[in-house]
Write a protein that holds these residues in place. Sequence first.
Motif, PDB file in Angstrom:
ATOM      1  N   GLU A  82       6.660 -46.587  42.642  1.00 34.78           N
ATOM      2  CA  GLU A  82       7.556 -46.882  43.757  1.00 34.78           C
ATOM      3  C   GLU A  82       7.775 -48.380  43.914  1.00 34.78           C
ATOM      4  N   GLU A  83       6.765 -49.164  43.650  1.00 30.19           N
ATOM      5  CA  GLU A  83       6.910 -50.618  43.741  1.00 30.19           C
ATOM      6  C   GLU A  83       7.992 -51.107  42.778  1.00 30.19           C
ATOM      7  N   ILE A  84       8.060 -50.487  41.610  1.00 27.91           N
ATOM      8  CA  ILE A  84       9.079 -50.857  40.621  1.00 27.91           C
ATOM      9  C   ILE A  84      10.454 -50.336  41.037  1.00 27.91           C
ATOM     10  N   PHE A  85      10.511 -49.072  41.454  1.00 27.01           N
ATOM     11  CA  PHE A  85      11.796 -48.457  41.783  1.00 27.01           C
ATOM     12  C   PHE A  85      12.457 -49.091  43.010  1.00 27.01           C
ATOM     13  N   ALA A  91      20.077 -50.493  38.741  1.00 28.58           N
ATOM     14  CA  ALA A  91      19.368 -49.248  38.427  1.00 28.58           C
ATOM     15  C   ALA A  91      18.781 -49.314  37.023  1.00 28.58           C
ATOM     16  N   TYR A  92      19.567 -49.839  36.086  1.00 32.37           N
ATOM     17  CA  TYR A  92      19.062 -49.956  34.709  1.00 32.37           C
ATOM     18  C   TYR A  92      17.835 -50.871  34.665  1.00 32.37           C
ATOM     19  N   ASP A  93      17.909 -51.995  35.367  1.00 35.25           N
ATOM     20  CA  ASP A  93      16.786 -52.941  35.383  1.00 35.25           C
ATOM     21  C   ASP A  93      15.512 -52.267  35.863  1.00 35.25           C
ATOM     22  N   ARG A  94      15.628 -51.468  36.925  1.00 39.62           N
ATOM     23  CA  ARG A  94      14.439 -50.843  37.507  1.00 39.62           C
ATOM     24  C   ARG A  94      13.885 -49.727  36.626  1.00 39.62           C
ATOM     25  N   ILE A  95      14.759 -48.943  36.014  1.00 39.16           N
ATOM     26  CA  ILE A  95      14.279 -47.904  35.101  1.00 39.16           C
ATOM     27  C   ILE A  95      13.647 -48.550  33.882  1.00 39.16           C
ATOM     28  N   ALA A  96      14.272 -49.615  33.392  1.00 35.92           N
ATOM     29  CA  ALA A  96      13.708 -50.327  32.239  1.00 35.92           C
ATOM     30  C   ALA A  96      12.342 -50.908  32.580  1.00 35.92           C
ATOM     31  N   ALA A  97      12.206 -51.473  33.768  1.00 35.23           N
ATOM     32  CA  ALA A  97      10.922 -52.044  34.183  1.00 35.23           C
ATOM     33  C   ALA A  97       9.847 -50.961  34.238  1.00 35.23           C
ATOM     34  N   TYR A  98      10.224 -49.780  34.707  1.00 29.61           N
ATOM     35  CA  TYR A  98       9.264 -48.667  34.747  1.00 29.61           C
ATOM     36  C   TYR A  98       8.855 -48.259  33.335  1.00 29.61           C
ATOM     37  N   LEU A  99       9.825 -48.149  32.439  1.00 32.08           N
ATOM     38  CA  LEU A  99       9.520 -47.717  31.077  1.00 32.08           C
ATOM     39  C   LEU A  99       8.729 -48.762  30.299  1.00 32.08           C
ATOM     40  N   VAL A 144      17.387 -43.430  41.917  1.00 29.50           N
ATOM     41  CA  VAL A 144      17.730 -44.768  41.431  1.00 29.50           C
ATOM     42  C   VAL A 144      19.001 -44.699  40.583  1.00 29.50           C
ATOM     43  N   LEU A 145      19.085 -43.700  39.710  1.00 28.39           N
ATOM     44  CA  LEU A 145      20.257 -43.557  38.850  1.00 28.39           C
ATOM     45  C   LEU A 145      21.507 -43.208  39.658  1.00 28.39           C
ATOM     46  N   THR A 146      21.339 -42.370  40.669  1.00 31.64           N
ATOM     47  CA  THR A 146      22.471 -42.034  41.532  1.00 31.64           C
ATOM     48  C   THR A 146      22.987 -43.278  42.245  1.00 31.64           C
ATOM     49  N   GLU A 147      22.062 -44.091  42.710  1.00 30.24           N
ATOM     50  CA  GLU A 147      22.449 -45.344  43.371  1.00 30.24           C
ATOM     51  C   GLU A 147      23.227 -46.229  42.402  1.00 30.24           C
ATOM     52  N   GLY A 148      22.744 -46.315  41.167  1.00 32.42           N
ATOM     53  CA  GLY A 148      23.433 -47.130  40.173  1.00 32.42           C
ATOM     54  C   GLY A 148      24.824 -46.605  39.860  1.00 32.42           C
TER      55      GLY A 148
END
Length: 213
Positions: A82-85, A91-99, A144-148
């Motif tokens: 959640e801290e990352i999301f 949205a891409y940045d946050r998903i990438a950071a999680y991965l 997150v993806l929906t927001e993006g």
Amino acid sequence: MSSAQNRTATALPPVPASAQERLVTSAQELLWERGYVGTSPKAILQRAGVGQGSMYHHFTGKSDLALAAIRRTAEGMTAAAEEIFSAPGTAYDRIAAYLLRERQALRGCPIGRMTQDRDVVQNPELRAPLDEMFGWLQHRIAEVLTEGRQRGELAAGLDPAATAASVAAVVQGGYVLARAAEDPAPFDAAVHGLLTLLAAQRTTDGPAAPGTP
């Protein structure tokens, strides 16, 4: 006496962890290392440095302690994700950071490994934290993806729910491949492959990234 000396003089020694806390922490570590079936109450007691009486004072048995440990692990993983999301960025940045966040690929996912234990999967109470965490994870990634997509950062045709399921599957599958190969390279390859596919869904119509003119 200086303020620094006063602080030193009045500083209290660290409070030692309670027996209950040591039991839960030790169970978390052992479940990650050995799985549920391979973790014996004796091993937990030895690592925690407590007697059998302490365990049965706080827990009814191995299953009860394991449930507390699994829930603690799931809560920690959820908070870290959640801290990352919820961080700034696209949205891409946050998903990438999680991965791309640091992981111990060769040890596997602490929660994902529990799904490989038949005794856990067949026990509704022990399985519940797994279902809850994976359900939350996919839902949060989809948000997150929906927001993006709504902000015009991602293609309108992107399916947030299906993509979120793919993200979760790639991470868990990457762990399995890395452990099978005894090499983190398959995990890294799977993650970067997914990011390449996700990058293709980015648009040029979204808001500029921070610091972009």
